[in-house]
Design an enzyme around this catalytic site. Sequence first.
Site, short mmCIF file in Angstrom:
data_model
loop_
_atom_site.label_atom_id
_atom_site.label_comp_id
_atom_site.label_asym_id
_atom_site.label_seq_id
_atom_site.Cartn_x
_atom_site.Cartn_y
_atom_site.Cartn_z
N CYS A 207 -11.03 2.81 -0.02
CA CYS A 207 -9.62 3.14 0.24
C CYS A 207 -9.25 2.35 1.47
O CYS A 207 -10.01 2.34 2.45
CB CYS A 207 -9.47 4.64 0.50
SG CYS A 207 -7.83 5.11 1.09
N ASP B 232 0.87 -1.18 0.00
CA ASP B 232 0.00 0.00 0.00
C ASP B 232 0.91 1.23 0.00
O ASP B 232 2.12 1.11 0.19
CB ASP B 232 -0.90 0.01 1.25
CG ASP B 232 -1.79 1.24 1.32
OD1 ASP B 232 -2.38 1.61 0.30
OD2 ASP B 232 -1.88 1.86 2.41
N SER B 233 0.30 2.40 -0.16
CA SER B 233 1.08 3.63 -0.10
C SER B 233 1.54 3.94 1.33
O SER B 233 2.44 4.73 1.53
CB SER B 233 0.23 4.79 -0.61
OG SER B 233 -0.94 4.90 0.18
N GLU C 252 -3.40 8.09 8.88
CA GLU C 252 -1.95 7.96 9.09
C GLU C 252 -1.56 8.54 10.45
O GLU C 252 -0.62 8.10 11.09
CB GLU C 252 -1.16 8.68 7.98
CG GLU C 252 -1.27 8.03 6.60
CD GLU C 252 -0.29 6.88 6.34
OE1 GLU C 252 0.81 6.89 6.92
OE2 GLU C 252 -0.65 5.97 5.56
N HIS D 49 -7.26 2.84 3.74
CA HIS D 49 -7.07 3.62 4.98
C HIS D 49 -8.40 3.79 5.73
O HIS D 49 -8.41 4.01 6.94
CB HIS D 49 -6.52 5.01 4.67
CG HIS D 49 -5.05 5.06 4.40
ND1 HIS D 49 -4.50 4.58 3.24
CD2 HIS D 49 -4.01 5.55 5.14
CE1 HIS D 49 -3.18 4.79 3.27
NE2 HIS D 49 -2.86 5.37 4.41
N CYS E 226 -4.29 -1.50 -1.90
CA CYS E 226 -4.47 -0.06 -2.13
C CYS E 226 -5.47 0.05 -3.27
O CYS E 226 -5.24 -0.49 -4.36
CB CYS E 226 -3.12 0.54 -2.53
SG CYS E 226 -3.22 2.26 -3.06
N1 DGL Z 1 -4.76 3.27 0.88
C1 DGL Z 1 -4.82 3.71 -0.45
C2 DGL Z 1 -6.07 3.37 -1.20
O1 DGL Z 1 -6.67 2.37 -0.88
C3 DGL Z 1 -4.16 4.96 -0.87
C4 DGL Z 1 -4.32 6.20 -0.13
C5 DGL Z 1 -3.40 7.21 -0.72
O2 DGL Z 1 -2.20 6.96 -0.75
O3 DGL Z 1 -3.90 8.25 -1.19
O4 DGL Z 1 -6.46 4.03 -2.13
#
Ligand code: DGL
Length: 272
Positions: free
Chosen positions: A185, A11-12, A153, A187, A74
Site C-alpha cells: 500500500c 492515489d486515494s 494520513e 501509504h 495506489c
Molecule cells: N494508498 C492506497 C494503496 O496503495 C490506498 C489506501 C486506501 O485508500 O485505502 O492501496
Amino acid sequence: MSNLKPIGVFDSGIGGLTVVKRLAAMLTNENIIYFGDTARVPYGSKSNQTVIEYSIQDTNFLLSKDVKAVVVACNTASSVAIADLQNEFEIPIIGMIEPGAEMAIGKTNNKKIGVIGTRSTINNKAYSGKIKSIDPTIKVYEQACPLFVPLAEEGWTNHKAASEIAKEYLKELHELDIDTLVLGCTHYPILSDVIQKVMGPNVTLIDSGIASAEVVKNELKKNNLESDSPEKGICEFFVSDIPTTFKSVAELFLGKQIHDVHKVDLETLWQD
Ligand code: DGL
C-alpha cells in the site's frame, strides 16, 4: 513535443506521494501532476466496482491535464483496475503490483515473503497471485493493515499508537520467518520506520514505489516519451478535498516545501 508533457500520478490520498518521491529522484527533469482523491479515501475498504469507477475518473482528470503517462500510485486501484485502465486509455498506465512482486522475488533468499496491504489488495490476492505466477515455490503470507492508512494520513509516523497497532497487525508475520515484506500500500512507506522496528533488521521491506519508478522510466524510454528538458521538473498537486494535514504531511514526507495545493471540483470534473 509530447515528451515535455507531465507524468500523471494518482492515489486515494497522500500515499502516492511515496511514489512521487521516488519518481522525482529518478526522473529529475520530468514534470508531475499529482491527484489525491482525499474526499473519497480510503479506497481499500470499497468494492472493486467502486474502485474501478474512481480510478477511471482519476485517470480522466489527469488526462484533462494532458499527461503522457499515468502511474497508478495506489496498490488497491492497481490490483482491481489496472486491466480496465489499460484497455480504456491509450497512454502508458503503470501500476504497483507487478514491479513490487518482481522486486520482492529478487530480494528473498528463503522464499518466504510477507505482504501487507489494504483489505481490498489482500482479499484480491493481488501480490500472492502475481508472485506465485512467477515462482510457485515461494510461500506468501498476507495481512491486511487497514488502520495504517489513517495513521499515515495523520502523519503519525513515529507515534506510539502506530507502534502498538503495527505490533498487533504484524505479530503473525513476525513469527513466520519471512525475510522480505512487501509494503503493498503506498501509504505504508510513511510508516516504514515503525514497521521495520517491529519486523527486525533481518527483514527487507519492499517499497513498490521504487520498483515502479524504474518501470516508468523504461516505459517512457520505450515509447519515446522521455523529457529532454534541461530544467528540473516541477510537481503540481491536486486533491478532491483539502484536509488540513495534507500540506504538512506531504512536506514532511517529501522533505521539501510545497506551494500550491489545488482543490478539484468533483462534480464538474468527473462528468463525462
Ligand atoms: N494508498 C492506497 C494503496 O496503495 C490506498 C489506501 C486506501 O485508500 O485505502 O492501496
